[in-house]
Design a protein around this motif. Structure first.
Motif, PDB file in Angstrom:
ATOM      1  N   ALA A 204      28.139 -20.070   8.665  1.00 40.04           N
ATOM      2  CA  ALA A 204      28.614 -19.025   9.564  1.00 40.04           C
ATOM      3  C   ALA A 204      27.449 -18.192  10.076  1.00 40.04           C
ATOM      4  CB  ALA A 204      29.617 -18.124   8.819  1.00 40.04           C
ATOM      5  N   GLY A 205      26.503 -17.907   9.178  1.00 42.47           N
ATOM      6  CA  GLY A 205      25.336 -17.126   9.592  1.00 42.47           C
ATOM      7  C   GLY A 205      24.532 -17.849  10.644  1.00 42.47           C
ATOM      8  N   ALA A 206      24.310 -19.153  10.415  1.00 47.09           N
ATOM      9  CA  ALA A 206      23.536 -19.937  11.376  1.00 47.09           C
ATOM     10  C   ALA A 206      24.243 -19.958  12.728  1.00 47.09           C
ATOM     11  CB  ALA A 206      23.343 -21.348  10.842  1.00 47.09           C
ATOM     12  N   LEU A 207      25.590 -20.118  12.692  1.00 42.11           N
ATOM     13  CA  LEU A 207      26.356 -20.143  13.942  1.00 42.11           C
ATOM     14  C   LEU A 207      26.233 -18.825  14.686  1.00 42.11           C
ATOM     15  CD1 LEU A 207      29.727 -22.000  13.285  1.00 42.11           C
ATOM     16  CD2 LEU A 207      27.990 -22.485  15.027  1.00 42.11           C
ATOM     17  N   ALA A 208      26.366 -17.714  13.933  1.00 45.92           N
ATOM     18  CA  ALA A 208      26.302 -16.404  14.570  1.00 45.92           C
ATOM     19  C   ALA A 208      24.936 -16.190  15.201  1.00 45.92           C
ATOM     20  CB  ALA A 208      26.590 -15.312  13.540  1.00 45.92           C
ATOM     21  N   GLY A 209      23.888 -16.559  14.453  1.00 47.83           N
ATOM     22  CA  GLY A 209      22.541 -16.419  14.993  1.00 47.83           C
ATOM     23  C   GLY A 209      22.362 -17.263  16.237  1.00 47.83           C
ATOM     24  N   GLY A 210      22.904 -18.506  16.178  1.00 48.02           N
ATOM     25  CA  GLY A 210      22.805 -19.402  17.338  1.00 48.02           C
ATOM     26  C   GLY A 210      23.505 -18.819  18.545  1.00 48.02           C
ATOM     27  N   CYS A 211      24.675 -18.183  18.319  1.00 47.78           N
ATOM     28  CA  CYS A 211      25.411 -17.576  19.430  1.00 47.78           C
ATOM     29  C   CYS A 211      24.582 -16.472  20.079  1.00 47.78           C
ATOM     30  CB  CYS A 211      26.735 -16.983  18.934  1.00 47.78           C
ATOM     31  SG  CYS A 211      27.948 -18.229  18.547  1.00 47.78           S
ATOM     32  N   LEU A 212      23.946 -15.644  19.236  1.00 48.23           N
ATOM     33  CA  LEU A 212      23.128 -14.556  19.761  1.00 48.23           C
ATOM     34  C   LEU A 212      22.005 -15.117  20.622  1.00 48.23           C
ATOM     35  CD1 LEU A 212      22.514 -11.551  19.763  1.00 48.23           C
ATOM     36  CD2 LEU A 212      21.018 -11.930  17.821  1.00 48.23           C
ATOM     37  N   MET A 213      21.381 -16.190  20.121  1.00 47.54           N
ATOM     38  CA  MET A 213      20.280 -16.779  20.870  1.00 47.54           C
ATOM     39  C   MET A 213      20.780 -17.342  22.194  1.00 47.54           C
ATOM     40  SD  MET A 213      17.573 -19.523  19.510  1.00 47.54           S
ATOM     41  CE  MET A 213      16.960 -20.718  20.659  1.00 47.54           C
ATOM     42  N   LEU A 214      21.961 -17.994  22.147  1.00 52.19           N
ATOM     43  CA  LEU A 214      22.547 -18.563  23.365  1.00 52.19           C
ATOM     44  C   LEU A 214      22.743 -17.474  24.408  1.00 52.19           C
ATOM     45  CD1 LEU A 214      23.753 -21.364  24.245  1.00 52.19           C
ATOM     46  CD2 LEU A 214      25.982 -20.311  23.813  1.00 52.19           C
ATOM     47  N   ILE A 215      23.312 -16.348  23.958  1.00 56.24           N
ATOM     48  CA  ILE A 215      23.579 -15.252  24.891  1.00 56.24           C
ATOM     49  C   ILE A 215      22.286 -14.693  25.462  1.00 56.24           C
ATOM     50  CG2 ILE A 215      24.437 -12.881  25.009  1.00 56.24           C
ATOM     51  CD1 ILE A 215      26.635 -13.786  23.074  1.00 56.24           C
ATOM     52  N   LEU A 216      21.287 -14.547  24.591  1.00 53.01           N
ATOM     53  CA  LEU A 216      20.005 -14.011  25.058  1.00 53.01           C
ATOM     54  C   LEU A 216      19.402 -14.930  26.103  1.00 53.01           C
ATOM     55  CD1 LEU A 216      18.218 -12.625  21.878  1.00 53.01           C
ATOM     56  CD2 LEU A 216      18.993 -11.365  23.874  1.00 53.01           C
ATOM     57  N   VAL A 217      19.413 -16.231  25.811  1.00 55.31           N
ATOM     58  CA  VAL A 217      18.832 -17.191  26.756  1.00 55.31           C
ATOM     59  C   VAL A 217      19.606 -17.159  28.069  1.00 55.31           C
ATOM     60  CG1 VAL A 217      18.468 -19.635  27.199  1.00 55.31           C
ATOM     61  CG2 VAL A 217      17.844 -18.676  24.994  1.00 55.31           C
ATOM     62  N   ALA A 218      20.966 -17.135  27.949  1.00 60.49           N
ATOM     63  CA  ALA A 218      21.789 -17.152  29.156  1.00 60.49           C
ATOM     64  C   ALA A 218      21.565 -15.887  29.981  1.00 60.49           C
ATOM     65  CB  ALA A 218      23.268 -17.265  28.768  1.00 60.49           C
ATOM     66  N   ALA A 219      21.401 -14.743  29.283  1.00 57.65           N
ATOM     67  CA  ALA A 219      21.236 -13.488  30.004  1.00 57.65           C
ATOM     68  C   ALA A 219      19.881 -13.425  30.685  1.00 57.65           C
ATOM     69  CB  ALA A 219      21.412 -12.316  29.043  1.00 57.65           C
ATOM     70  N   LEU A 220      18.870 -13.965  30.023  1.00 57.04           N
ATOM     71  CA  LEU A 220      17.513 -13.835  30.564  1.00 57.04           C
ATOM     72  C   LEU A 220      17.192 -14.923  31.576  1.00 57.04           C
ATOM     73  CD1 LEU A 220      15.494 -12.797  27.403  1.00 57.04           C
ATOM     74  CD2 LEU A 220      16.160 -11.386  29.341  1.00 57.04           C
ATOM     75  N   LYS A 221      18.051 -15.970  31.616  1.00 58.42           N
ATOM     76  CA  LYS A 221      17.724 -17.125  32.461  1.00 58.42           C
ATOM     77  C   LYS A 221      17.646 -16.712  33.928  1.00 58.42           C
ATOM     78  CE  LYS A 221      20.734 -20.470  32.858  1.00 58.42           C
ATOM     79  NZ  LYS A 221      20.977 -21.082  34.141  1.00 58.42           N
ATOM     80  N   ASP A 222      18.628 -15.901  34.345  1.00 62.59           N
ATOM     81  CA  ASP A 222      18.680 -15.519  35.756  1.00 62.59           C
ATOM     82  C   ASP A 222      18.165 -14.103  36.004  1.00 62.59           C
ATOM     83  OD1 ASP A 222      19.801 -17.957  36.371  1.00 62.59           O
ATOM     84  OD2 ASP A 222      21.796 -17.254  35.764  1.00 62.59           O
ATOM     85  N   ALA A 223      17.639 -13.490  34.979  1.00 64.21           N
ATOM     86  CA  ALA A 223      17.211 -12.105  35.156  1.00 64.21           C
ATOM     87  C   ALA A 223      16.011 -12.025  36.080  1.00 64.21           C
ATOM     88  CB  ALA A 223      16.867 -11.505  33.799  1.00 64.21           C
ATOM     89  N   ALA A 224      15.937 -10.899  36.797  1.00 62.53           N
ATOM     90  CA  ALA A 224      14.827 -10.711  37.722  1.00 62.53           C
ATOM     91  C   ALA A 224      13.518 -10.555  36.961  1.00 62.53           C
ATOM     92  CB  ALA A 224      15.082  -9.472  38.577  1.00 62.53           C
ATOM     93  N   ALA A 225      13.634 -10.094  35.710  1.00 63.53           N
ATOM     94  CA  ALA A 225      12.428  -9.808  34.935  1.00 63.53           C
ATOM     95  C   ALA A 225      11.629 -11.070  34.642  1.00 63.53           C
ATOM     96  CB  ALA A 225      12.813  -9.127  33.628  1.00 63.53           C
ATOM     97  N   LYS A 226      12.293 -12.238  34.829  1.00 60.85           N
ATOM     98  CA  LYS A 226      11.616 -13.486  34.499  1.00 60.85           C
ATOM     99  C   LYS A 226      10.352 -13.663  35.339  1.00 60.85           C
ATOM    100  CE  LYS A 226      13.337 -17.331  35.735  1.00 60.85           C
ATOM    101  NZ  LYS A 226      14.202 -18.496  35.948  1.00 60.85           N
ATOM    102  N   GLU A 227      10.444 -13.166  36.582  1.00 56.97           N
ATOM    103  CA  GLU A 227       9.304 -13.351  37.483  1.00 56.97           C
ATOM    104  C   GLU A 227       8.134 -12.446  37.095  1.00 56.97           C
ATOM    105  OE1 GLU A 227       9.510 -15.730  39.705  1.00 56.97           O
ATOM    106  OE2 GLU A 227      11.564 -16.102  39.023  1.00 56.97           O
ATOM    107  N   GLN A 228       8.477 -11.350  36.447  1.00 61.43           N
ATOM    108  CA  GLN A 228       7.413 -10.403  36.118  1.00 61.43           C
ATOM    109  C   GLN A 228       6.710 -10.839  34.852  1.00 61.43           C
ATOM    110  OE1 GLN A 228       9.308  -6.674  35.741  1.00 61.43           O
ATOM    111  NE2 GLN A 228       9.903  -6.568  37.888  1.00 61.43           N
ATOM    112  N   VAL A 229       5.419 -11.060  34.985  1.00 64.18           N
ATOM    113  CA  VAL A 229       4.627 -11.388  33.804  1.00 64.18           C
ATOM    114  C   VAL A 229       4.121 -10.078  33.223  1.00 64.18           C
ATOM    115  CG1 VAL A 229       2.647 -12.683  32.985  1.00 64.18           C
ATOM    116  CG2 VAL A 229       3.991 -13.530  34.906  1.00 64.18           C
ATOM    117  N   ALA A 230       4.121  -9.998  31.932  1.00 64.44           N
ATOM    118  CA  ALA A 230       3.617  -8.780  31.293  1.00 64.44           C
ATOM    119  C   ALA A 230       2.187  -8.527  31.737  1.00 64.44           C
ATOM    120  CB  ALA A 230       3.675  -8.931  29.783  1.00 64.44           C
ATOM    121  N   SER A 231       1.917  -7.333  32.180  1.00 59.83           N
ATOM    122  CA  SER A 231       0.576  -7.032  32.683  1.00 59.83           C
ATOM    123  C   SER A 231      -0.333  -6.736  31.506  1.00 59.83           C
ATOM    124  CB  SER A 231       0.622  -5.852  33.635  1.00 59.83           C
ATOM    125  OG  SER A 231       1.387  -4.821  33.078  1.00 59.83           O
ATOM    126  N   VAL A 232      -1.107  -7.738  31.190  1.00 57.47           N
ATOM    127  CA  VAL A 232      -1.953  -7.646  30.007  1.00 57.47           C
ATOM    128  C   VAL A 232      -3.193  -6.831  30.334  1.00 57.47           C
ATOM    129  CG1 VAL A 232      -3.391  -9.003  28.457  1.00 57.47           C
ATOM    130  CG2 VAL A 232      -1.118  -9.771  29.017  1.00 57.47           C
TER     131      VAL A 232
END
Lengths: 168, 349
Positions: free
Chosen positions: A96-124
């Motif tokens: 159950a823990g692994a599944l829950a963690g996997g779900c969180l990761m799925l959501i994070l990936v899905a949310a960030l996939k189309d985010a505008a921030a993807k184009e912005q590279v961290a200004s090092v």
């Protein structure tokens, strides 16, 4: 392509951060877990320095690596937790823990996939908002109310800790 | 187009400087051990070590050699990796602080100005502070990995002592930062060169800082982690050979570095107090050499006070130590901070 020393440091720190975070989760011995977590904090502080957020980096080390983790170690060492005394968790709980963690990761990936921030590279190594002078000015002018409220929160936490500690 | 854009000369220069500073730390720490035994001898009306070379000058080498050739024992029940990591960490954390200390006046040549400092970062003092707060791990890990209850108790004592004394130390530091308006070590030194040493303005702050430095270095009267008569030998009881040597040696390097920090923060660092040496018109590298000597003299005086205190004052009891830290030093440091802030504000008006 030019490889600068910053690139080398970035890759090195990223590998260290991810590796030690994984080791922290997978170690059987809780003392090892704490030590790996400290290593992770150091690697992340290195990233902060690369982003020129020096104050954040140092505070991360002072507060997390230097104070909170010491308390963690205290508790773990005094309770003598080790491999043998670790309670065996139910197998279903692990799944159950692994599944829950996997779900969180799925959501994070899905949310960030189309985010505008993807184009912005961290200004090092640019920007100076992370320097202590600018950060302090921001905190005590623009964000003074939330800052003071959070300090009241800390005070109440301190009072609470003393009250609990005093209880016989 | 370059594949690898690295300023090699910069790295080489810094590496040389780091090597010099590490060498210097080892050298000074070596001779602090001799000074400690000599001063102890004088205070107890005896000669101290005087057999190895003239005035016992080779005694530290003999001690080091002895430690290297002793039998190395790793207890069977200990945690091998952490057991080895402990002394290493203690040594590393004691050496790292020296990166932010300006050791001498910058050298100006035709190609530019070279600061005699490994890293003149914005966060100077905070780096000292962060290393101090991480310094607990060497003791804790070593004490726990030995798998000996006396070691563990001593390690926990040491860690709680260090955590407790960090707070007044930080509060005393804040007053210095007020005065300078910068966290940069180089600016703290140049500010003192202009306005007089910080000790004149912050005597109470210095005393608090000094007491905390004694506690952080585990020196008498705060050497509870090593209390022989209660805890056998303290957190390094199971250690032998050079691993023990590392722990003992790290303490002396800590003393040296904290003396350097105190000299820099409160006594003007490499600057000659009350003297305007810029008017002498000497060449910059001569000036740099002189200023380095000045810093070393200040450090030597502070180290002597460390040793003097050790052979004068008996050890605190543990509850006395905690009372002093939490109930006396922290309020004192807070009052000191508030008064200095108020005075600064008043003077600005």
């Amino acid at each position: 392509m030019n490889i600068t020393i910053i690139d080398i440091l970035w890759w090195f720190l990223s590998v260290v951060a991810i590796f030690s975070a994984l080791m922290m989760v997978t170690s059987k011995n809780p003392v090892y877990s704490v030590l790996w977590l400290i290593a992770t904090f150091f690697a992340i502080s290195g990233h902060y320095i690369l982003l020129n957020a020096q104050f954040l980096a140092i505070v991360n080390i002072i507060v997390y690596a230097g104070a909170i983790m010491v308390l963690f170690l205290f508790v773990i060492m005094l309770m003598n937790l080790n491999k043998e005394t670790e309670p065996q968790k139910n197998r279903w709980l692990k799944i159950a823990g692994a599944l829950a963690g996997g779900c969180l990761m799925l959501i994070l990936v899905a949310a960030l996939k189309d985010a505008a921030a993807k184009e912005q590279v961290a200004s090092v190594n640019q920007g100076n908002i992370g320097l202590i002078k600018n950060l302090g000015k921001e905190l005590f002018t623009t964000y003074v109310v939330p800052f003071e409220i959070s300090s009241v929160l800390f005070l109440s936490a301190m009072v609470g800790a003393v009250v609990i500690g005093k209880k016989e | 187009m370059h594949l690898l854009v690295i300023d090699l000369w910069f790295i080489l220069g810094k590496a040389t400087l780091i090597a010099c500073i590490i060498g210097l730390s080892f050298f000074v720490a070596m001779y602090t051990t001799l000074a400690e035994r000599k001063v102890a001898g004088w205070l107890q009306d005896r000669h101290g070590p005087n057999r190895a070379g003239p005035f016992g000058i080779f005694q530290p080498l003999a001690d080091g050699g002895k430690l290297f050739f002793k039998e190395e024992i790793i207890p069977l029940a200990s945690n091998k990796f952490l057991f080895l990591l402990g002394p290493g960490l203690a040594m590393v954390t004691s050496l790292v602080t020296s990166t932010v200390i300006p050791w001498a006046a910058p050298v100006t040549t035709a190609t530019g100005t070279f600061p005699v400092q490994v890293a003149d970062v914005d966060m100077g003092i905070l780096i000292v502070f962060s290393v101090v707060s991480v310094g607990v791990y060497g003791i804790m890990i070593g004490g726990w990995a030995s798998n000996n209850k006396f070691s563990l108790i001593a390690a926990i004592r040491g860690a709680s002592q260090m955590v407790s004394y960090e707070l007044p130390m930080g509060l005393a530091l804040i007053a210095v930062i007020f005065m300078t308006g910068s966290l940069k070590m180089s600016e703290i030194v140049s500010h003192q060169a202009e306005h007089g040493i910080n000790f004149l303005y912050q005597p109470l702050g210095f005393i608090i800082f000094f007491i905390c430095a004694l506690a952080e270095c585990n020196r008498t009267p705060f050497d509870l982690p090593e209390a022989e008569n209660e805890l056998n030998f303290g957190y390094h009881q199971e250690y032998s050979s050079m691993k023990l040597g590392f722990y003992l040696f790290a303490e002396y390097i800590n003393m040296f570095v904290s003396a350097a920090v105190m000299a820099t923060l409160y006594f003007g660092g490499y600057d000659i107090p009350f003297v305007n040496e810029a008017s002498w018109g000497l060449e910059s590298w001569i000036m740099s050499a002189i200023s380095f000597g000045i810093l070393m003299i200040k450090i030597a005086v502070i180290l002597f006070v460390f040793i003097w205190i050790r052979w004068t004052i008996p050890r605190f009891r543990y509850d006395q130590l905690m009372n002093l830290g939490w109930k006396k030093l922290i309020p004192l440091a807070l009052i000191n901070m508030i008064i200095s802030a108020a005075v600064m504000l008043w003077l600005k008006k």
